[in-house]
Design a protein around this motif. Structure first.
Motif, short mmCIF file in Angstrom:
data_model
loop_
_atom_site.label_atom_id
_atom_site.label_comp_id
_atom_site.label_asym_id
_atom_site.label_seq_id
_atom_site.Cartn_x
_atom_site.Cartn_y
_atom_site.Cartn_z
N ILE A 142 0.84 -1.21 0.00
CA ILE A 142 0.00 0.00 0.00
C ILE A 142 0.87 1.25 0.00
CG2 ILE A 142 -1.65 1.31 1.40
CD1 ILE A 142 -2.79 -1.44 2.26
N GLN A 143 1.96 1.23 0.80
CA GLN A 143 2.85 2.39 0.83
C GLN A 143 3.52 2.61 -0.52
OE1 GLN A 143 3.07 4.41 3.44
NE2 GLN A 143 4.38 5.79 2.27
N ASN A 144 3.92 1.49 -1.17
CA ASN A 144 4.52 1.60 -2.51
C ASN A 144 3.53 2.18 -3.50
OD1 ASN A 144 7.00 0.53 -1.69
ND2 ASN A 144 6.27 -1.57 -1.95
N LEU A 145 2.27 1.74 -3.42
CA LEU A 145 1.25 2.27 -4.32
C LEU A 145 1.02 3.76 -4.09
CD1 LEU A 145 -1.34 -0.64 -4.24
CD2 LEU A 145 0.04 0.08 -6.17
N ILE A 146 1.05 4.17 -2.81
CA ILE A 146 0.89 5.61 -2.52
C ILE A 146 2.04 6.40 -3.14
CG2 ILE A 146 0.89 7.30 -0.65
CD1 ILE A 146 -0.57 5.16 1.04
N ASP A 147 3.29 5.86 -3.02
CA ASP A 147 4.44 6.55 -3.61
C ASP A 147 4.31 6.65 -5.12
OD1 ASP A 147 5.47 6.77 -1.06
OD2 ASP A 147 6.66 4.92 -1.21
N THR A 148 3.89 5.52 -5.74
CA THR A 148 3.71 5.55 -7.20
C THR A 148 2.63 6.54 -7.61
OG1 THR A 148 2.20 3.68 -7.00
CG2 THR A 148 4.50 3.19 -7.52
N ASN A 149 1.57 6.65 -6.80
CA ASN A 149 0.51 7.61 -7.10
C ASN A 149 1.06 9.03 -7.07
OD1 ASN A 149 -1.94 8.74 -7.61
ND2 ASN A 149 -2.83 8.27 -5.64
N VAL A 150 1.91 9.32 -6.09
CA VAL A 150 2.52 10.66 -6.00
C VAL A 150 3.40 10.92 -7.22
CG1 VAL A 150 4.11 12.08 -4.68
CG2 VAL A 150 2.41 10.71 -3.48
N GLN A 151 4.18 9.87 -7.63
CA GLN A 151 5.02 10.03 -8.82
C GLN A 151 4.19 10.28 -10.07
OE1 GLN A 151 7.46 6.56 -9.02
NE2 GLN A 151 8.64 7.05 -7.18
N LEU A 152 3.07 9.53 -10.17
CA LEU A 152 2.20 9.72 -11.33
C LEU A 152 1.59 11.12 -11.35
CD1 LEU A 152 0.35 6.29 -11.38
CD2 LEU A 152 1.98 7.13 -13.05
N LYS A 153 1.21 11.62 -10.18
CA LYS A 153 0.69 12.99 -10.12
C LYS A 153 1.74 13.99 -10.58
CE LYS A 153 -2.80 12.33 -6.51
NZ LYS A 153 -3.20 12.67 -5.13
N ASN A 154 3.01 13.78 -10.13
CA ASN A 154 4.07 14.70 -10.56
C ASN A 154 4.27 14.64 -12.07
OD1 ASN A 154 4.61 15.49 -7.90
ND2 ASN A 154 5.98 13.75 -7.55
N LYS A 155 4.22 13.40 -12.62
CA LYS A 155 4.37 13.27 -14.08
C LYS A 155 3.24 13.97 -14.83
CE LYS A 155 7.07 9.01 -14.16
NZ LYS A 155 7.10 7.59 -14.59
N THR A 156 2.01 13.81 -14.30
CA THR A 156 0.89 14.48 -14.96
C THR A 156 1.04 16.00 -14.91
OG1 THR A 156 -0.34 14.27 -12.88
CG2 THR A 156 -0.74 12.61 -14.57
N GLU A 157 1.53 16.51 -13.77
CA GLU A 157 1.76 17.95 -13.69
C GLU A 157 2.81 18.40 -14.71
OE1 GLU A 157 2.76 18.70 -9.68
OE2 GLU A 157 0.70 18.45 -8.90
N GLU A 158 3.90 17.58 -14.85
CA GLU A 158 4.90 17.92 -15.85
C GLU A 158 4.31 17.90 -17.26
OE1 GLU A 158 8.10 15.23 -15.34
OE2 GLU A 158 8.78 16.09 -13.43
#
Length: 645
Positions: free
Chosen positions: A336-352
């Motif tokens: 679950i923690q890994n999924l949360i981290d990946t979600n944060v990374q995906l959000k950053n990528k979408t912002e980029e």
């Protein structure tokens, strides 16, 4: 495939029509159940012959006639041949200029054909004629096989949407419906929303470019999401019921085999008892009873040892199960923690991606502004050149008028100097033509510069699209790798569950074997009691002959009865202990089942979250793509290119 080509050639020969060479070449090159004649210009005769050939065809499962400009007549005769075809699954009629007759033929095809599952009709004009489109909708409503329908760019308005909504209330087989780039509007969106309230089959709905308000679109997305969740739960419940039915059948078969084995053992024991000699002497019977008592004592001791072993194994299994559950919980928390981290990374990528998209939009705006400035300059130069031409024309006219006035008074002077004036006029005309040619050259240079700038802008836009697609593919591949890891963890949990289930089945088999052994012991004790009662009766009849011996034997028998009473009490105590053990075992099984159900629920929630994340990313990507497309299509550059085409 060869039979279809021969049928086509034979029909051409019968009708006296020359076979179309491009179609024959496609049929010779085709080696799969898919026939693709896209881009060929098919005549009405060719469509008629192909339709008649498809009446007898059992080979092709997919046919593509996209951009063949078949028209209404060709589509009508071709689709008539597909009414009773049983092998065709996919039909592509994109860009064939289908109108009223084509819509009616499609409606009749859907009403009669029972094999077509996918129909592509984009870039036609089915929605222009309301009555013909209503016939098409009636055929769709009576069809129960079609699952995918593509109606993009068909000029469907709110009247056509009303007929299609009435059809969706009756149709339950359609899963995917694509209505992009039509003109449904507010009224059509409301009709579609009302129809989907009672339709639970549509799982995917595309409505971009239809002038539908955002609140109606959100409501439609909510309804379609509800349908997808409902269909997924139905599929899961169906699969679970199948698995449970298989397990129940296996259990029934195992119980039947156990019952047959038990009946075989009972029959064997009966045969053995029948073969034994019932007229043995009382001393041999007593010795046999003592031997049986001894064997019963050994069995009781063995049962006690097995009971202790079972208790130890159950305690070890409980400890192991607690440790496994703790380890699984820790693993799930880490996941679950890994999924949360990946979600944060995906959000950053979408912002980029959004920032890049904004920068590209700014570049496009600058290019558009430069293009408008250049066109304005060219227009200004052209207007100046036209003004100069007008001024020169006016001057020339004024000179002619002056010459006409002076001609009456200076006829002789004009006659002398006529050649000189003509030369001057010719030189002026030559100068004006040179200026006009120079202006045309300037205009052509400006147009070439505009074309170069447009090509450069298109190259930059294609590069940006390729980069966005590459980033999206990388993102999708990372998500697929995470999904595979989650699936491997799910397989590990299922393997552990199967191992636990096998251990439980082994323990149940042991318990059933113990119950069978106790039943055998009971039957043996009853048989001994029956034998003892028979022996007592024999002793009563022979009292006069062997009274002294009977008294000694009666003492022995009373002692044996006392021992047997003690054995019965021990057996009852063992039965009570077995019941307690079985109840404890059932409770342990129930606890394990509840733990497994909770773990499965957690896994289901994780899968739903992963699916939701993927859907969100796909939706964002589609929004970005649609925004870029709408921006490019609405730009003056796109309008200029479309007008040029």
């Amino acid at each position: 495939m060869e039979d279809f080509r021969q049928t086509y050639l034979r029909l051409c020969k019968e009708r006296g029509v020359e076979p179309q060479e491009s179609v024959v070449v496609k049929l010779q090159e085709c080696r799969s159940p898919r026939l693709d004649v896209s881009g060929l210009s098919l005549s009405a005769d060719t469509c008629t012959l192909l339709g008649r050939a498809f009446q007898k065809d059992t080979f092709f499962s997919e046919v593509s006639l996209s951009d063949c400009m078949v028209g209404d007549e060709g589509a009508k005769v071709f689709l008539t041949g597909l009414f009773y075809n049983t092998t065709l699954k996919v039909l592509d009629l994109k860009g064939n200029n289908l109108k009223s007759s084509g819509a009616e033929a499609l409606g009749k095809l859907l009403a009669r054909n029972n094999s077509l599952t996918r129909l592509v009709l984009d870039w036609n004009a089915l929605g222009v004629w309301d009555e013909a489109f209503a016939i098409f909708c009636e055929g769709l409503g009576s069809n129960s096989v079609l699952t995918h329908l593509d109606l993009r760019n068909n000029q469907i308005n709110h009247h056509g949407m009303l007929a299609l909504a009435q059809t969706l209330k009756r149709n339950s087989s359609l899963k995917v419906l694509d209505l992009r780039w039509n003109n449904i509007g507010l009224l059509g969106g409301r009709c579609l929303l009302e129809a989907l309230q009672s339709n639970h089959g549509v799982e995917q709905l595309e409505l971009a470019g239809n002038n539908i308000p955002s609140d109606t679109l959100k409501a439609l997305e909510h309804v379609v999401g509800r349908n997808t969740d409902r269909q997924s739960t139905l599929r899961e419940s169906h699969s679970r019921t199948q698995v449970l039915s298989k397990e129940i059948q296996n259990l029934k078969q195992e119980k039947g085999r156990q019952f047959q084995n038990l009946m075989v053992t009972i029959d064997r024991q009966r045969e053995e008892m029948g073969q034994s000699n019932r007229l043995q002497m009382t001393e041999a019977a007593l010795a046999l009873s003592e031997q049986k008592n001894h064997s019963l004592a050994e069995l009781i001791a063995r049962l006690k040892v097995e009971k202790e072993q079972l208790m130890e194994t159950q305690s070890r299994e409980k400890k192991k199960a607690h440790e496994d559950s703790a380890s699984r919980e820790g693993k799930l928390l880490r996941d679950i923690q890994n999924l949360i981290d990946t979600n944060v990374q995906l959000k950053n990528k979408t912002e980029e991606m959004e920032r890049k998209c904004k920068s590209q939009q700014q570049q496009l705006f600058e290019l558009k502004q430069g293009l408008t400035n250049s066109t304005a300059e060219l227009k200004l130069k052209l207007a100046q050149a036209e003004d100069r031409l007008e001024i020169e024309k006016r001057r020339f006219k004024q000179g002619l008028e002056d010459m006409d006035h002076l001609r009456q008074r200076e006829v002789e002077h004009v006659n002398r100097h006529r050649d000189e004036s003509e030369k001057a006029l010719q030189e002026r005309i030559y100068k004006l033509e040179g200026q006009r040619l120079q202006l045309e050259e300037d205009l052509s240079k400006a147009k070439a510069a505009c074309v170069a700038e447009r090509s450069q802008a298109e190259e930059e836009l294609s590069k940006a699209r390729v980069q966005a697609r590459q980033e999206e593919q990388e993102h999708v591949s990372s998500l697929e790798e995470k999904l595979r890891s989650v699936r491997t963890s799910l397989q590990e949990v299922q393997l552990h569950f199967s191992q636990q289930k096998q251990i439980i089945s082994e323990q149940q088999a042991k318990n059933s074997q113990q119950t069978i052994e106790t039943d055998c012991l009971r039957r043996r004790i009853e048989e001994l009691q029956q034998e003892l009662s028979g022996k007592d009766q024999e002793k009563v009849t022979e009292v006069s002959r062997v009274r002294l011996e009977l008294q000694e034997q009666i003492g022995h028998l009373e002692a044996e009865r006392i021992a047997q009473g003690g054995m019965k009490e021990k057996i009852n105590a063992l039965e009570r202990e077995i019941k307690v053990l079985s109840s404890n075992h059932r409770e342990a099984l129930l606890d394990k089942d509840s733990e497994m159900s909770s773990l499965l629920e957690k896994l289901r929630l994780k899968e739903a979250e992963i699916k939701r994340m993927r859907d969100d990313e796909a939706q964002r990507a589609t929004y970005l793509q649609n925004a870029i497309l709408t921006y490019v299509q609405g730009s003056p550059l796109a309008q200029y290119s479309s007008s040029k085409k």
